[in-house]
Design a protein around this motif. Structure first.
Motif, PDB file in Angstrom:
ATOM      1  N   ARG A 121       0.831  -1.206   0.000  1.00 11.30           N
ATOM      2  CA  ARG A 121       0.000   0.000   0.000  1.00 11.30           C
ATOM      3  C   ARG A 121       0.875   1.269   0.000  1.00 11.30           C
ATOM      4  O   ARG A 121       0.665   2.170  -0.784  1.00 11.30           O
ATOM      5  N   SER A 124       2.553   1.985  -3.351  1.00  9.58           N
ATOM      6  CA  SER A 124       1.708   2.502  -4.420  1.00  9.58           C
ATOM      7  C   SER A 124       1.323   3.955  -4.133  1.00  9.58           C
ATOM      8  O   SER A 124       1.220   4.764  -5.044  1.00  9.58           O
ATOM      9  N   GLU A 125       1.144   4.297  -2.855  1.00 15.13           N
ATOM     10  CA  GLU A 125       0.841   5.690  -2.502  1.00 15.13           C
ATOM     11  C   GLU A 125       2.074   6.573  -2.695  1.00 15.13           C
ATOM     12  O   GLU A 125       1.968   7.683  -3.203  1.00 15.13           O
ATOM     13  N   TRP A 128       3.429   8.262  -6.055  1.00  8.97           N
ATOM     14  CA  TRP A 128       2.889   9.532  -6.548  1.00  8.97           C
ATOM     15  C   TRP A 128       3.713  10.710  -6.043  1.00  8.97           C
ATOM     16  O   TRP A 128       3.555  11.822  -6.477  1.00  8.97           O
ATOM     17  N   GLU A 129       4.536  10.427  -5.059  1.00  9.48           N
ATOM     18  CA  GLU A 129       5.343  11.507  -4.486  1.00  9.48           C
ATOM     19  C   GLU A 129       6.809  11.286  -4.853  1.00  9.48           C
ATOM     20  O   GLU A 129       7.203  10.218  -5.275  1.00  9.48           O
ATOM     21  N   CYS A 132       9.895   8.384  -2.350  1.00 11.61           N
ATOM     22  CA  CYS A 132       9.206   7.095  -2.277  1.00 11.61           C
ATOM     23  C   CYS A 132      10.021   6.052  -1.521  1.00 11.61           C
ATOM     24  O   CYS A 132       9.678   4.895  -1.495  1.00 11.61           O
TER      25      CYS A 132
END
Ligand SMILES: [Zn+2]
Length: 156
Positions: A121, A124-125, A128-129, A132
């Motif tokens: 999780r 994958s979140e 986007w940043e 990572c």
């Protein structure tokens, strides 16, 4: 970033040994692509050297529980901290640490499961940043919940 399952088993082992000895586990997170447990220095300092060494040996006990062996090179950091405290060879504490993780097998397995899903999780979140390589896997509350839940299960 590849999910490092062995490193997850290692951290779950540290956490279970700490929880068993009443040491406060603040969180488990991924930093620099590796899982890492943050253990409260205050609550660790209240414990004997022997108990602190058992918490440090908890990592290789977690690996040994799931894989039957442990990564000697990766355990060097834990050995160094044991030596700094005036402790012995990490293998001396492994027997006791292995007893503890085996006793709390339900908790150990649940931690492993939730750390893996937390990693998937978080990754994958984090994708986007820009940063990572670091994200939280389990909070103090989540760890407590797993610990209490598995202890309850044992009593039934
Ligand atoms: Zn370790």
């Amino acid at each position: 970033m590849a999910l490092d399952e062995r490193a997850i088993c290692h951290e779950a082992g540290h956490a279970v040994a700490a929880l068993h000895l009443g040491v406060h586990v603040e969180r488990i997170e991924v930093t620099d692509r590796l899982p890492h447990s943050t253990i409260s220095r205050d609550s660790l300092e209240k414990k004997s050297t022997e108990q602190r060494c058992i918490v440090l040996a908890g990592g290789i006990a977690g690996e040994k529980f799931f894989y039957g062996d442990y990564d000697k090179e990766a355990s060097q950091g834990d050995q160094n901290r044991i030596s700094e405290m005036g402790g012995d060879d990490i293998r001396k504490y492994l027997v006791e640490a292995l007893k503890i993780v085996s006793l709390h097998e339900v908790c150990l397995r649940e931690l492993k499961k939730q750390l893996i899903s937390g990693w998937v999780r978080g990754e994958s979140e984090a994708s986007w940043e820009s940063d990572c390589d670091s994200f939280e896997l389990l909070s103090h509350e989540e760890i407590q919940c797993i610990w209490k839940g598995s202890c309850r299960e044992r009593r039934v």
